[in-house]
Design a protein around this motif. Sequence first.
Motif, PDB file in Angstrom:
ATOM      1  N   PRO A   4       3.709   1.908  10.282  1.00  0.00           N
ATOM      2  CA  PRO A   4       4.568   2.977   9.774  1.00  0.00           C
ATOM      3  C   PRO A   4       3.682   4.200   9.515  1.00  0.00           C
ATOM      4  O   PRO A   4       2.458   4.102   9.632  1.00  0.00           O
ATOM      5  CB  PRO A   4       5.090   2.402   8.456  1.00  0.00           C
ATOM      6  N   SER A   5       4.263   5.312   9.140  1.00  0.00           N
ATOM      7  CA  SER A   5       3.470   6.486   8.801  1.00  0.00           C
ATOM      8  C   SER A   5       2.603   6.173   7.579  1.00  0.00           C
ATOM      9  O   SER A   5       3.019   5.438   6.679  1.00  0.00           O
ATOM     10  CB  SER A   5       4.400   7.671   8.527  1.00  0.00           C
ATOM     11  N   ALA A   6       1.392   6.775   7.556  1.00  0.00           N
ATOM     12  CA  ALA A   6       0.398   6.383   6.548  1.00  0.00           C
ATOM     13  C   ALA A   6       0.511   7.181   5.243  1.00  0.00           C
ATOM     14  O   ALA A   6      -0.486   7.552   4.647  1.00  0.00           O
ATOM     15  CB  ALA A   6      -1.005   6.519   7.134  1.00  0.00           C
ATOM     16  N   ASN A   7       1.736   7.440   4.816  1.00  0.00           N
ATOM     17  CA  ASN A   7       1.976   8.144   3.551  1.00  0.00           C
ATOM     18  C   ASN A   7       2.495   7.163   2.506  1.00  0.00           C
ATOM     19  O   ASN A   7       3.010   6.100   2.852  1.00  0.00           O
ATOM     20  CB  ASN A   7       3.025   9.248   3.757  1.00  0.00           C
ATOM     21  N   THR A   8       2.378   7.567   1.243  1.00  0.00           N
ATOM     22  CA  THR A   8       3.080   6.838   0.198  1.00  0.00           C
ATOM     23  C   THR A   8       4.566   6.992   0.496  1.00  0.00           C
ATOM     24  O   THR A   8       5.010   8.067   0.904  1.00  0.00           O
ATOM     25  CB  THR A   8       2.765   7.473  -1.171  1.00  0.00           C
ATOM     26  N   PRO A  45       5.872  13.346   2.461  1.00  0.00           N
ATOM     27  CA  PRO A  45       5.810  13.787   3.863  1.00  0.00           C
ATOM     28  C   PRO A  45       4.786  12.968   4.654  1.00  0.00           C
ATOM     29  O   PRO A  45       3.737  12.609   4.112  1.00  0.00           O
ATOM     30  CB  PRO A  45       5.357  15.255   3.751  1.00  0.00           C
ATOM     31  N   SER A  46       5.075  12.671   5.904  1.00  0.00           N
ATOM     32  CA  SER A  46       4.137  11.913   6.737  1.00  0.00           C
ATOM     33  C   SER A  46       2.836  12.697   6.909  1.00  0.00           C
ATOM     34  O   SER A  46       2.849  13.920   6.942  1.00  0.00           O
ATOM     35  CB  SER A  46       4.751  11.656   8.115  1.00  0.00           C
ATOM     36  N   PRO A  47       1.712  11.969   7.042  1.00  0.00           N
ATOM     37  CA  PRO A  47       0.417  12.639   7.176  1.00  0.00           C
ATOM     38  C   PRO A  47       0.141  13.086   8.613  1.00  0.00           C
ATOM     39  O   PRO A  47       0.305  12.311   9.547  1.00  0.00           O
ATOM     40  CB  PRO A  47      -0.579  11.543   6.771  1.00  0.00           C
ATOM     41  N   ALA A  64       0.835  -1.217   0.000  1.00  0.00           N
ATOM     42  CA  ALA A  64       0.000   0.000   0.000  1.00  0.00           C
ATOM     43  C   ALA A  64       0.867   1.263   0.000  1.00  0.00           C
ATOM     44  O   ALA A  64       0.531   2.269  -0.619  1.00  0.00           O
ATOM     45  CB  ALA A  64      -0.931   0.009   1.214  1.00  0.00           C
ATOM     46  N   LYS A  65       1.990   1.218   0.673  1.00  0.00           N
ATOM     47  CA  LYS A  65       2.868   2.393   0.772  1.00  0.00           C
ATOM     48  C   LYS A  65       3.866   2.475  -0.388  1.00  0.00           C
ATOM     49  O   LYS A  65       4.491   3.506  -0.605  1.00  0.00           O
ATOM     50  CB  LYS A  65       3.698   2.335   2.075  1.00  0.00           C
ATOM     51  N   GLY A  66       4.062   1.341  -1.085  1.00  0.00           N
ATOM     52  CA  GLY A  66       5.148   1.289  -2.058  1.00  0.00           C
ATOM     53  C   GLY A  66       6.476   1.357  -1.317  1.00  0.00           C
ATOM     54  O   GLY A  66       7.434   1.983  -1.760  1.00  0.00           O
ATOM     55  N   ARG A 114      15.463   9.315   0.398  1.00  0.00           N
ATOM     56  CA  ARG A 114      15.003  10.704   0.318  1.00  0.00           C
ATOM     57  C   ARG A 114      13.567  10.687   0.804  1.00  0.00           C
ATOM     58  O   ARG A 114      12.728   9.937   0.333  1.00  0.00           O
ATOM     59  CB  ARG A 114      15.083  11.239  -1.113  1.00  0.00           C
ATOM     60  N   HIS A 115      13.274  11.490   1.750  1.00  0.00           N
ATOM     61  CA  HIS A 115      12.053  11.313   2.500  1.00  0.00           C
ATOM     62  C   HIS A 115      11.429  12.652   2.717  1.00  0.00           C
ATOM     63  O   HIS A 115      12.066  13.674   2.531  1.00  0.00           O
ATOM     64  CB  HIS A 115      12.462  10.691   3.840  1.00  0.00           C
ATOM     65  N   TYR A 116      10.170  12.670   3.134  1.00  0.00           N
ATOM     66  CA  TYR A 116       9.509  13.910   3.505  1.00  0.00           C
ATOM     67  C   TYR A 116       9.485  14.888   2.344  1.00  0.00           C
ATOM     68  O   TYR A 116       9.421  16.085   2.532  1.00  0.00           O
ATOM     69  CB  TYR A 116      10.224  14.579   4.697  1.00  0.00           C
TER      70      TYR A 116
HETATM   71 MG    MG Z   1       7.564   7.151   7.451  1.00  0.00          MG
END
Ligand code: MG
Length: 349
Positions: free
Chosen positions: A147-151, A155-157, A59-61, A240-242
């Motif tokens: 985990p955080s519910a973002n793709t 950025p985290s939701p 779901a997150k990839g 690379r995140h956020y």
């Molecule tokens: Mg995260």
Amino acid sequence: METKVVHVDPGRLEDFEKELTQAAEIIKRGGLVAFPTETVYGLGANALDSTAAERIYSAKGRPSDNPLIIQIAKKEDYEKYCIIENVEAFEKLKEKFVPGPVTIIQKKRDIIPHTVTAGMDTVAVRLPSHPVARRLIELSGVPIAAPSANTSGRPSPTKACHVIEDMMGRVDMIIDGGECEVGLESTIVLLKKEGVTLLRPGGVTLEMLEDTLGNITVDKAVKGKLEAGEKPLAPGMKYRHYAPRASVIILKGEDKDVVSFMKSALDDSATGLICYREDGIEESDRVEILGSKRDEGEMAHRLFDALRAFDSKEEIKRVYARLPEDSNLGLAIVNRLIKASGYTVVEVK
Ligand code: MG
Ligand code: TXA
């Protein structure tokens, strides 16, 4: 997949037992539920069910080498899922900061599937303080991998609308419980017999940890760029995140120089700004005010929402931002911003 969105008021949980029971049923049968925590929204599945955990990665990839955090509802449960080797540090952490925005990594017990820990022999465990998260875990009767519910990479939701943007059609249910209080993901500490290492700064600050535990090692990935081939202790810190769609550029320099640079940069309609209230730049479609430069709590709370805001604006190609002091909660903000920028820092004279 059809995604059901339900609203739950964290201040009146007793009125939402029906919704929470339904969510727990989904978790028990191996489905996915996104839910609010005090840090950011989590994407939950039964942490003891490796097929359910696999659904989180897809779901997150999310790359399969990036382990999941598990969430529990009772302090006694740590020992069910991990082996406590540094009893003194663990007890102090638990006493001072749990429940709350801290995740503790220790040796895993066999009951936790390798899918959850991405093959590592340790597991990251967190006991959230958010009433909705706690009640959902209790009703599910299992630890929830979250985990955080973002793709992956985004950025985290921190609001339900962010989760809806990323997860609609990919999960069974989204629980809208309003805005997340802290706004940045939990502090992660690795506990070993030999000592304590900070892997990711968050709401429980380095200063707070040092006050309680004494000397702490800070993983290089927290502030510095890793060399090719160098590995952070938390696998997720290497991605690379956020990052929003536009490129983020960090400005360094004297306040007055940076502010005048930002003001003239606005002449270009492809430019967006993330600034402080004190900068005296008016909020607009292209200007996000993070908060007062004296209030790190306010900045942390707003940061991911500000980064996401630019994604809906096609014309914006670059976003200038500045770094707060790296003390207290400022360190977590610095960490997220430099990662969002991919370490692009420009000195303004
Ligand atoms: Mg995260
Ligand atoms: O605040 C939070 O912690 C949120 C809420 C939803 O609980 N969750 C969260 O999870 O931020 P996630 O997956 O976005 O970030 C977890 C980080 C990743 O960088 C991952 O690599 C690291 O924790 N991690 C998880 N298990 C680990 C382990 N056994 N050893 C080292 N790092 C680990």
